[in-house]
Design an enzyme around this catalytic site. Structure first.
Site, PDB file in Angstrom:
ATOM      1  N   GLY A 207     -19.377  -5.589  -2.069  1.00 14.13           N
ATOM      2  CA  GLY A 207     -18.968  -4.709  -0.976  1.00 14.13           C
ATOM      3  C   GLY A 207     -17.841  -5.339  -0.175  1.00 14.13           C
ATOM      4  O   GLY A 207     -17.204  -6.298  -0.622  1.00 14.13           O
TER       5      GLY A 207
ATOM      6  N   LYS B  42     -22.784   7.309  -6.332  1.00 20.15           N
ATOM      7  CA  LYS B  42     -21.366   7.472  -6.644  1.00 20.15           C
ATOM      8  C   LYS B  42     -21.107   7.569  -8.134  1.00 20.15           C
ATOM      9  O   LYS B  42     -19.984   7.783  -8.545  1.00 20.15           O
ATOM     10  CB  LYS B  42     -20.567   6.308  -6.057  1.00 20.15           C
ATOM     11  CG  LYS B  42     -20.303   6.462  -4.562  1.00 20.15           C
ATOM     12  CD  LYS B  42     -19.328   5.414  -4.121  1.00 20.15           C
ATOM     13  CE  LYS B  42     -18.838   5.658  -2.709  1.00 20.15           C
ATOM     14  NZ  LYS B  42     -18.051   4.506  -2.245  1.00 20.15           N
TER      15      LYS B  42
ATOM     16  N   HIS C 194     -24.507  -4.073 -13.846  1.00 15.89           N
ATOM     17  CA  HIS C 194     -24.923  -4.666 -12.556  1.00 15.89           C
ATOM     18  C   HIS C 194     -25.342  -3.552 -11.597  1.00 15.89           C
ATOM     19  O   HIS C 194     -26.397  -3.615 -10.968  1.00 15.89           O
ATOM     20  CB  HIS C 194     -23.757  -5.484 -11.971  1.00 15.89           C
ATOM     21  CG  HIS C 194     -23.884  -5.776 -10.502  1.00 15.89           C
ATOM     22  ND1 HIS C 194     -23.680  -4.817  -9.539  1.00 15.89           N
ATOM     23  CD2 HIS C 194     -24.219  -6.896  -9.837  1.00 15.89           C
ATOM     24  CE1 HIS C 194     -23.880  -5.349  -8.344  1.00 15.89           C
ATOM     25  NE2 HIS C 194     -24.209  -6.617  -8.499  1.00 15.89           N
ATOM     26  N   ASN C 195     -24.509  -2.523 -11.500  1.00  9.07           N
ATOM     27  CA  ASN C 195     -24.834  -1.428 -10.585  1.00  9.07           C
ATOM     28  C   ASN C 195     -26.085  -0.677 -11.035  1.00  9.07           C
ATOM     29  O   ASN C 195     -26.888  -0.247 -10.205  1.00  9.07           O
ATOM     30  CB  ASN C 195     -23.658  -0.456 -10.487  1.00  9.07           C
ATOM     31  CG  ASN C 195     -22.527  -1.003  -9.642  1.00  9.07           C
ATOM     32  OD1 ASN C 195     -22.397  -2.209  -9.498  1.00  9.07           O
ATOM     33  ND2 ASN C 195     -21.704  -0.139  -9.106  1.00  9.07           N
TER      34      ASN C 195
ATOM     35  N   ARG D 229     -33.144   9.515  -7.494  1.00 10.95           N
ATOM     36  CA  ARG D 229     -32.174   9.912  -6.460  1.00 10.95           C
ATOM     37  C   ARG D 229     -31.863  11.402  -6.593  1.00 10.95           C
ATOM     38  O   ARG D 229     -31.718  12.105  -5.588  1.00 10.95           O
ATOM     39  CB  ARG D 229     -30.884   9.085  -6.579  1.00 10.95           C
ATOM     40  CG  ARG D 229     -31.090   7.637  -6.194  1.00 10.95           C
ATOM     41  CD  ARG D 229     -29.773   6.962  -5.909  1.00 10.95           C
ATOM     42  NE  ARG D 229     -29.922   5.508  -5.881  1.00 10.95           N
ATOM     43  CZ  ARG D 229     -28.944   4.659  -5.579  1.00 10.95           C
ATOM     44  NH1 ARG D 229     -27.748   5.106  -5.271  1.00 10.95           N
ATOM     45  NH2 ARG D 229     -29.153   3.353  -5.578  1.00 10.95           N
TER      46      ARG D 229
ATOM     47  N   GLU E 233     -28.941  -2.590  -9.973  1.00 12.47           N
ATOM     48  CA  GLU E 233     -29.042  -2.416  -8.513  1.00 12.47           C
ATOM     49  C   GLU E 233     -29.816  -1.124  -8.181  1.00 12.47           C
ATOM     50  O   GLU E 233     -30.676  -1.111  -7.288  1.00 12.47           O
ATOM     51  CB  GLU E 233     -27.623  -2.380  -7.943  1.00 12.47           C
ATOM     52  CG  GLU E 233     -27.505  -2.140  -6.468  1.00 12.47           C
ATOM     53  CD  GLU E 233     -26.025  -1.995  -6.069  1.00 12.47           C
ATOM     54  OE1 GLU E 233     -25.190  -2.819  -6.478  1.00 12.47           O
ATOM     55  OE2 GLU E 233     -25.712  -1.030  -5.350  1.00 12.47           O
TER      56      GLU E 233
ATOM     57  N   SER F 173     -18.157  -7.240  -7.233  1.00 10.73           N
ATOM     58  CA  SER F 173     -19.322  -6.764  -6.483  1.00 10.73           C
ATOM     59  C   SER F 173     -19.516  -7.577  -5.224  1.00 10.73           C
ATOM     60  O   SER F 173     -19.202  -8.757  -5.174  1.00 10.73           O
ATOM     61  CB  SER F 173     -20.599  -6.855  -7.327  1.00 10.73           C
ATOM     62  OG  SER F 173     -21.709  -6.495  -6.520  1.00 10.73           O
TER      63      SER F 173
ATOM     64  N   LYS G 281     -20.027  -4.966 -14.888  1.00 11.25           N
ATOM     65  CA  LYS G 281     -20.160  -4.490 -13.501  1.00 11.25           C
ATOM     66  C   LYS G 281     -20.959  -3.183 -13.462  1.00 11.25           C
ATOM     67  O   LYS G 281     -21.793  -2.978 -12.565  1.00 11.25           O
ATOM     68  CB  LYS G 281     -18.765  -4.282 -12.882  1.00 11.25           C
ATOM     69  CG  LYS G 281     -18.768  -3.584 -11.518  1.00 11.25           C
ATOM     70  CD  LYS G 281     -19.509  -4.387 -10.477  1.00 11.25           C
ATOM     71  CE  LYS G 281     -19.463  -3.923  -9.054  1.00 11.25           C
ATOM     72  NZ  LYS G 281     -19.209  -2.598  -8.648  1.00 11.25           N
TER      73      LYS G 281
ATOM     74  N   ASN H 297       0.857  -1.186   0.000  1.00 10.74           N
ATOM     75  CA  ASN H 297       0.000   0.000   0.000  1.00 10.74           C
ATOM     76  C   ASN H 297       0.890   1.232   0.000  1.00 10.74           C
ATOM     77  O   ASN H 297       1.955   1.224   0.623  1.00 10.74           O
ATOM     78  CB  ASN H 297      -0.890   0.008   1.254  1.00 10.74           C
ATOM     79  CG  ASN H 297      -1.988   1.059   1.162  1.00 10.74           C
ATOM     80  OD1 ASN H 297      -2.938   0.888   0.418  1.00 10.74           O
ATOM     81  ND2 ASN H 297      -1.835   2.149   1.902  1.00 10.74           N
TER      82      ASN H 297
HETATM   83  P1  NBP Z   1     -10.679   3.630  -1.837  1.00 10.52           P
HETATM   84  O1  NBP Z   1     -11.449   3.745  -3.084  1.00 10.52           O
HETATM   85  O2  NBP Z   1     -11.039   4.480  -0.670  1.00 10.52           O
HETATM   86  O3  NBP Z   1      -9.135   3.896  -2.189  1.00 10.52           O
HETATM   87  C1  NBP Z   1      -8.150   3.882  -1.180  1.00 10.52           C
HETATM   88  C2  NBP Z   1      -6.926   3.128  -1.637  1.00 10.52           C
HETATM   89  O4  NBP Z   1      -6.381   3.721  -2.825  1.00 10.52           O
HETATM   90  C3  NBP Z   1      -5.824   3.200  -0.588  1.00 10.52           C
HETATM   91  O5  NBP Z   1      -5.146   1.978  -0.600  1.00 10.52           O
HETATM   92  C4  NBP Z   1      -4.974   4.334  -1.126  1.00 10.52           C
HETATM   93  O6  NBP Z   1      -3.652   4.321  -0.644  1.00 10.52           O
HETATM   94  C5  NBP Z   1      -5.009   4.030  -2.572  1.00 10.52           C
HETATM   95  N1  NBP Z   1      -4.521   5.133  -3.414  1.00 10.52           N
HETATM   96  C6  NBP Z   1      -5.052   6.342  -3.652  1.00 10.52           C
HETATM   97 BR1  NBP Z   1      -6.550   6.996  -2.850  1.00 10.52          BR
HETATM   98  N2  NBP Z   1      -4.339   7.083  -4.484  1.00 10.52           N
HETATM   99  C7  NBP Z   1      -3.264   6.327  -4.785  1.00 10.52           C
HETATM  100  C8  NBP Z   1      -2.130   6.552  -5.572  1.00 10.52           C
HETATM  101  N3  NBP Z   1      -1.983   7.693  -6.245  1.00 10.52           N
HETATM  102  N4  NBP Z   1      -1.204   5.571  -5.642  1.00 10.52           N
HETATM  103  C9  NBP Z   1      -1.365   4.428  -4.954  1.00 10.52           C
HETATM  104  N5  NBP Z   1      -2.443   4.147  -4.183  1.00 10.52           N
HETATM  105  C10 NBP Z   1      -3.383   5.090  -4.103  1.00 10.52           C
HETATM  106  O7  NBP Z   1     -10.611   2.096  -1.353  1.00 10.52           O
HETATM  107  P2  NBP Z   1     -11.758   0.976  -1.322  1.00 10.52           P
HETATM  108  O8  NBP Z   1     -13.036   1.500  -0.773  1.00 10.52           O
HETATM  109  O9  NBP Z   1     -11.106  -0.186  -0.670  1.00 10.52           O
HETATM  110  O10 NBP Z   1     -11.993   0.637  -2.848  1.00 10.52           O
HETATM  111  C11 NBP Z   1     -10.964   0.200  -3.702  1.00 10.52           C
HETATM  112  C12 NBP Z   1     -11.508   0.078  -5.107  1.00 10.52           C
HETATM  113  O11 NBP Z   1     -12.548  -0.885  -5.129  1.00 10.52           O
HETATM  114  C13 NBP Z   1     -12.121   1.378  -5.635  1.00 10.52           C
HETATM  115  O12 NBP Z   1     -11.856   1.499  -7.005  1.00 10.52           O
HETATM  116  C14 NBP Z   1     -13.607   1.179  -5.433  1.00 10.52           C
HETATM  117  O13 NBP Z   1     -14.370   1.909  -6.344  1.00 10.52           O
HETATM  118  C15 NBP Z   1     -13.721  -0.316  -5.668  1.00 10.52           C
HETATM  119  N6  NBP Z   1     -14.873  -0.967  -5.067  1.00 10.52           N
HETATM  120  C16 NBP Z   1     -15.283  -0.629  -3.837  1.00 10.52           C
HETATM  121  C17 NBP Z   1     -16.378  -1.270  -3.273  1.00 10.52           C
HETATM  122  C18 NBP Z   1     -16.831  -0.927  -1.886  1.00 10.52           C
HETATM  123  O14 NBP Z   1     -17.852  -1.478  -1.459  1.00 10.52           O
HETATM  124  N7  NBP Z   1     -16.110  -0.070  -1.149  1.00 10.52           N
HETATM  125  C19 NBP Z   1     -17.021  -2.271  -3.969  1.00 10.52           C
HETATM  126  C20 NBP Z   1     -16.561  -2.626  -5.224  1.00 10.52           C
HETATM  127  C21 NBP Z   1     -15.475  -1.965  -5.754  1.00 10.52           C
HETATM  128  P3  NBP Z   1      -3.271   5.173   0.686  1.00 10.52           P
HETATM  129  O15 NBP Z   1      -3.633   4.299   1.830  1.00 10.52           O
HETATM  130  O16 NBP Z   1      -1.834   5.396   0.562  1.00 10.52           O
HETATM  131  O17 NBP Z   1      -4.078   6.451   0.655  1.00 10.52           O
END
Ligand code: NBP
Length: 476
Positions: free
Chosen positions: A130, A260, A185-186, A287, A189, A128, A182, A32
């Site tokens: 979460g 989003k 899918h959303n 929405r 949803e 998908s 995907k 990370n």
């Molecule tokens: P986030 O979407 O909140 O992203 C945070 C992560 O991105 C951290 O690891 C952060 O590193 C890293 N990051 C960022 Br911000 N900028 C960066 C950069 N320039 N270089 C390297 N790393 C970087 O995390 P999430 O909610 O876990 O979602 C991850 C992905 O999965 C997203 O694309 C999201 O759309 C997708 N997704 C989310 C869900 C859900 O339910 N949350 C479901 C399906 C898909 P850091 O720690 O150094 O800031």
């Protein structure tokens, strides 16, 4: 020790996906940008499997067995681009770079095209379910070259949800196909949640309490409407306000829905492809309206109409009608979403298998539902122009359609807004109508703009000399 797969991004999704892989027996390298997050995963969950933590991207890459398998789970957009820029010089031809974030499929197509000359496989993957799904088994929709699926597929299939031993993960097609599926899918949803909301509004207008409505959803969940969203609806409806246990939580949540953007993408893309996804656009717009506070404030004060109450003679009959309307509208949303995928597949040369899409949505994802088994079986039995023509679907719609009409009619009479239910019914009636109003549209267009029309009894395009001698001339 070498790693079999690597995960970049240790926020909630990436860490849970890495833990899922480790629990399934894979040796997982993790990295990370902010090192402390990597350390936290090891401190909290290091005992769940074999993790190889790294604070340096080059060392992370060097730890991976070749061909390397790297899954990015970082913030979509600039986060993904930043990681790609940093990692591609470290990878070699044949390695697979997976983007598991919620990327726009057009971006995935662009990135895949840019990376392809390096020989690195770029795999845009929809995930998908979460955060819980990421940990316990999501639905996974990978797109990319077929060779890349041979390399990354076994890992993704193993960590995905399973139904009757079959993984909820399958190759969706080349370049942006996975993220496209995907996205749709959303979109579905969004429509699903809008319909559930409308059903709830109707039950409340008919005098049911939230708890009674929860009972209705719970009973529906035992039948054909069985789905994750219907299941959790009764939980939300039964929840009490933690600050005041005499009040339903729902009554203290502001009636303004957030989003989003994936629903908006689904609609924008459908407009470009010329596909009707009106149930999804109604859900997106609903929405928007919900959050347009000044508009709603004005509307509440100045617009006349009925009082949003429905008088029902027989509650059980009404509940059955609403259930049938909900099922019918839901089927239309699936039909429209699948139509969008089919049209995109023709446009972008994706070899999509509609039955397989339904199959991998059966579990792990937010729209998981009993209906998907039926959709999968129907597509397995033969190709369909529309889901609505599938034998068991059309028969059930024929059975439900009168109830669906009664529900929309009584909602309109009572002033209860049901944009989703009525739009779905409008679509159903449009596609079954022998003639729509398009002939008149063509006549008007020909009169004011000489846009020409085609005849039912002759080939070619024609124009009537409206302002001159009234003769019909063949247009080139
Ligand atoms: P986030 O979407 O909140 O992203 C945070 C992560 O991105 C951290 O690891 C952060 O590193 C890293 N990051 C960022 Br911000 N900028 C960066 C950069 N320039 N270089 C390297 N790393 C970087 O995390 P999430 O909610 O876990 O979602 C991850 C992905 O999965 C997203 O694309 C999201 O759309 C997708 N997704 C989310 C869900 C859900 O339910 N949350 C479901 C399906 C898909 P850091 O720690 O150094 O800031």
């Amino acid at each position: 020790q070498t790693a079999e797969v690597g995960v970049i991004g240790m926020a909630v999704m990436g860490s849970n996906l890495a833990r899922n892989m480790a629990r399934k027996g894979f040796r997982v390298a993790i990295y990370n940008r902010t090192a402390s997050r990597t350390d936290e995963v090891i401190a909290g969950h290091g005992n769940e499997g074999t993790f190889l933590p790294f604070h340096d991207l080059a060392n992370f890459v060097a730890s991976l067995e070749r061909p390397r398998r790297v899954v990015m789970m970082v913030k979509a957009g600039c986060g993904t681009d930043a990681v790609i820029k940093e990692i591609t010089p470290l990878l070699q031809p044949g390695d697979v770079l997976v983007d598991g974030g919620n990327a726009y499929f057009g971006d995935t197509r662009r990135r895949e095209e840019e990376i392809r000359p390096t020989g690195i496989h770029y795999v845009g993957t929809g995930i998908s379910g979460g955060e819980v799904g990421a940990l316990e088994g999501p639905s996974i929709m990978p797109g990319g070259s077929k060779e890349s699926y041979e390399i990354i597929g076994p890992v993704l299939e193993k960590i995905s949800a399973h139904v009757d031993g079959e993984p909820c993960c399958a190759w969706m097609g080349t370049d942006g196909a996975g993220h496209f599926v995907k996205m749709v899918h959303n979109g579905i949803e969004y429509a699903d949640m809008q319909f559930i909301g409308e059903a709830h509004s109707l039950l409340r207008a008919a005098g049911l309490t939230n708890a009674e409505a929860a009972d209705a959803f719970e009973s529906w969940n035992h039948g054909d409407l069985n789905s994750y969203l219907v299941e959790i609806t009764s939980r939300v409806l039964r929840a009490k306000d933690p600050r005041n246990p005499d009040t339903d939580l729902l009554d203290v949540i502001r009636d303004e829905a957030g989003m989003k953007g994936t629903g908006t993408w689904t609609v924008q893309t459908a407009l470009e492809l010329g596909v009707d996804v009106s149930t999804i656009s109604e859900a997106v717009f609903a929405r928007s309206v919900s959050s347009a506070v000044p508009l709603r404030t004005v509307g509440q004060h100045v617009l006349a109409g009925p009082e949003h109450t429905i008088t029902v003679e027989d509650r059980q009959t009404f509940l059955t009608d609403v259930r049938d309307a909900l099922w019918s509208a839901k089927v239309v949303a699936y039909a429209q979403g699948l139509d969008e995928i089919r049209t995109a597949a023709a446009e972008y040369n994706w070899e999509v298998d509609m039955g397989q899409i339904a199959s991998i949505w059966r579990d792990g994802c937010i729209i998981r539902a009993r209906l998907l088994q039926r959709i999968r079986d129907e597509y397995a039995a033969g190709d369909l122009v529309s889901l609505l023509e599938a034998p068991s679907v059309k028969a059930e719609l024929a059975r439900c359609q009168q109830a669906w009409r009664r529900v929309v009619a009584c909602a309109v009479e009572a002033g209860v807004p049901v944009p989703g239910f009525s739009s779905a019914l409008g679509y159903y009636d449009q596609v079954r109508a022998p003639r729509l109003n398009a002939a008149l549209t063509q006549g008007l267009r020909d009169l004011f703009g000489a846009h020409t029309y085609r005849r039912v009894d002759d080939e070619g395009s024609w124009h009537l000399n409206w302002s001159g001698d009234g003769r019909e001339v063949r247009a080139n």
